[in-house]
Design an enzyme around this catalytic site. Structure first.
Site, mmCIF file in Angstrom:
data_model
loop_
_atom_site.group_PDB
_atom_site.id
_atom_site.type_symbol
_atom_site.label_atom_id
_atom_site.label_comp_id
_atom_site.label_asym_id
_atom_site.label_seq_id
_atom_site.Cartn_x
_atom_site.Cartn_y
_atom_site.Cartn_z
ATOM 1 N N ASN A 160 -5.425 9.918 -6.398
ATOM 2 C CA ASN A 160 -6.669 9.732 -7.140
ATOM 3 C C ASN A 160 -7.833 10.528 -6.572
ATOM 4 O OD1 ASN A 160 -5.895 7.562 -5.225
ATOM 5 N ND2 ASN A 160 -8.042 7.017 -5.404
ATOM 6 N N GLN A 188 -2.723 7.277 -12.024
ATOM 7 C CA GLN A 188 -3.347 8.580 -12.300
ATOM 8 C C GLN A 188 -2.382 9.534 -13.006
ATOM 9 O OE1 GLN A 188 -6.488 9.621 -11.718
ATOM 10 N NE2 GLN A 188 -7.229 7.872 -10.551
ATOM 11 N N HIS A 210 -7.490 1.751 -18.056
ATOM 12 C CA HIS A 210 -8.729 2.541 -18.113
ATOM 13 C C HIS A 210 -8.589 3.925 -17.484
ATOM 14 C CE1 HIS A 210 -10.442 2.067 -13.918
ATOM 15 N NE2 HIS A 210 -9.583 1.075 -13.891
ATOM 16 N N THR A 248 -3.342 -16.381 -20.132
ATOM 17 C CA THR A 248 -3.364 -16.013 -21.548
ATOM 18 C C THR A 248 -3.407 -14.503 -21.698
ATOM 19 O OG1 THR A 248 -4.495 -18.057 -22.081
ATOM 20 C CG2 THR A 248 -4.701 -16.261 -23.687
ATOM 21 N N CYS A 335 -13.905 3.265 -5.178
ATOM 22 C CA CYS A 335 -14.025 2.001 -4.448
ATOM 23 C C CYS A 335 -14.659 2.207 -3.084
ATOM 24 C CB CYS A 335 -12.669 1.351 -4.262
ATOM 25 S SG CYS A 335 -11.370 2.128 -5.172
HETATM 26 C C1 LIG Z 1 -7.670 3.344 -10.437
HETATM 27 C C2 LIG Z 1 -6.479 3.249 -9.567
HETATM 28 C C3 LIG Z 1 -5.970 2.006 -9.174
HETATM 29 C C4 LIG Z 1 -6.631 0.712 -9.556
HETATM 30 O O1 LIG Z 1 -6.487 0.483 -10.910
HETATM 31 P P1 LIG Z 1 -7.289 -0.721 -11.644
HETATM 32 O O2 LIG Z 1 -6.655 -0.781 -12.986
HETATM 33 O O3 LIG Z 1 -8.716 -0.269 -11.679
HETATM 34 O O4 LIG Z 1 -7.084 -1.938 -10.839
HETATM 35 C C5 LIG Z 1 -4.851 1.988 -8.395
HETATM 36 N N1 LIG Z 1 -4.246 3.125 -8.017
HETATM 37 C C6 LIG Z 1 -4.702 4.337 -8.367
HETATM 38 C C7 LIG Z 1 -3.977 5.559 -7.933
HETATM 39 C C8 LIG Z 1 -5.831 4.432 -9.156
HETATM 40 O O5 LIG Z 1 -6.292 5.633 -9.486
#
Ligand SMILES: *Cc1c(COP(=O)(O)O)cnc(C)c1O
Length: 394
Positions: A160, A188, A210, A248, A335
């Site tokens: 990422n 990713q 997302h 749910t 993060c």
């Molecule tokens: C964004 C990401 C996550 C976390 O994903 P979420 O759906 O936001 O919890 C974990 N691993 C990688 C490689 C990411 O890019």
């Protein structure tokens, strides 16, 4: 008319915008049919259940899985926790010698921390280094698998921060040769690269809505059925998702995620070609304006849209970002970028802390326009020059 100060979004590794088709697909499941997909006694519940089933099929198809192998979660963070801790906790109740759990120094925090947490539960975490190009040396993995009976190998598909693509087929083959489970965090990679759970011999694969132009707060975990991979659930509750993930089902989010995966399967390869072209054009323009600019991570094994750029001249990435407030870029993963510490991923490549602090992550995506690319290259070059001047002046 475009306003000059319109932000240019080049942070598609942190999150992607929801595709307008995803929003349209979700809308009726907020407004018209809000029923619980578990309420199969009535027509609205059954319609919601059918919509969830269709979405599950789209998610499965994107990675070559069967719909029954897809569990919906809140995102890749939860999927990674469930895969790693769930596999370990199930194994803890079985008679197995396998205690080693292997991952990489450049994994997402949620994988690294899940693996490290297992030390308190009688497992032996092993965090392998990567080469300076960000890729895993397969001989290092092989040696680790030979050395101690291993329960699980968790290696991400696409990093990422630096965008490098690990050789999942080779890693999966090694893991299976030594009888270990193979998990990959493909948050990713989905929609950006073709993924096939059979070809890479994955037992477990994590996805995030997302990161694939779908909604936030939804993700999936692929759990192989043949041979069956067993997990202990993280949550107690109503027993949804084959008892592995109670709660749910959020039908609107699931429908949106399914639509995002359907679009990704159709358009991902076209997106990748176009985005790689824009990324290369951006790199060429910026390199001409910033002599000594360096790209981190292997250039060939890299996802379209990613650039990890270290700027010369003793400037910090922070100063460049302050000088170009219209650009949405980042210093590292979303993060950890609030921390002052330079990125642990860049440090794992062996970058000196000063170079890591002078590094920006660029992530282009489906909605990045050619004009965005040209404006961003010019704005970054100008910001770098201003940051150098002010660092000399101070
Ligand atoms: C964004 C990401 C996550 C976390 O994903 P979420 O759906 O936001 O919890 C974990 N691993 C990688 C490689 C990411 O890019």
């Amino acid at each position: 008319m475009t306003r000059p100060n319109r932000p240019i979004y080049l942070d598609n590794h942190a999150t992607t915008p929801a595709d307008p088709r995803v929003l349209a697909a979700m809308r009726p499941w907020w407004e018209e049919n809000f029923a619980n997909p578990g309420s199969v006694e009535h027509a609205m519940g059954r319609a919601a259940e059918a919509a969830v089933a269709e979405a599950r099929a789209h998610v499965a198809a994107l990675i070559g899985a069967e719909p029954a192998e897809i569990l919906f979660t809140s995102g890749a963070t939860e999927s990674n926790n469930l895969a790693i801790k769930g596999a370990a906790r199930f194994a803890a109740g079985q008679a197995t010698e396998r205690r080693r759990v292997i991952t990489l120094a450049t994994e997402h925090k949620c994988v690294l921390e899940s693996v490290r947490d297992l030390a308190a539960e009688g497992f032996a975490p092993l965090v392998l280094p990567v080469r300076p190009d960000g890729l895993l040396d397969l001989a290092v993995l092989d040696a680790a698998l030979v050395e101690a009976p291993t329960l699980l190998v968790s290696v991400m598909a696409v990093n990422n921060e630096i965008g490098v693509v690990q050789d999942l087929a080779a890693i999966g083959a090694l893991a299976k040769q030594h009888g270990a489970l193979f998990h990959t965090d493909a948050a990713q990679a989905a929609g950006r690269l073709p993924l096939d759970v059979a070809a890479i011999r994955a037992d477990l694969m994590s996805l995030s809505g997302h990161k694939v132009y779908g909604p936030k707060g939804i993700g999936a975990l692929y759990v192989r059925r043949r041979p069956r991979v067993r997990l202990a659930p993280l949550f107690s509750g109503g027993g949804q998702e084959r008892g592995l993930r109670s709660g749910t089902l959020p039908a609107p989010l699931i429908v949106g995620f399914g639509e995002a995966c359907r679009i990704a399967a159709l358009e991902g390869p076209l997106d990748a070609g176009r985005i790689a072209g824009q990324r290369d054009r951006f790199r060429t323009a910026l390199e001409a304006a910033v002599p000594g600019l360096a790209v981190n991570g292997d250039w060939q094994a890299r996802v379209a849209g990613n650039l990890s750029l270290s700027f010369p001249g003793g400037v910090t990435a922070q100063a460049i970002m302050e000088a170009a407030p219209e650009l949405c870029v980042s210093t590292g993963s979303a993060c950890s970028s609030a921390e002052v510490e330079p990125s642990y991923v860049l440090q794992a490549l062996g970058l000196a802390p000063e170079r890591a602090r002078a590094t920006l992550r660029i992530g282009m995506g489906r909605f990045t326009s050619p004009m965005d690319v040209d404006r961003a290259a010019a704005a970054l070059a100008a910001a770098w020059r201003r940051a150098m001047e002010s660092s000399k002046a101070s």
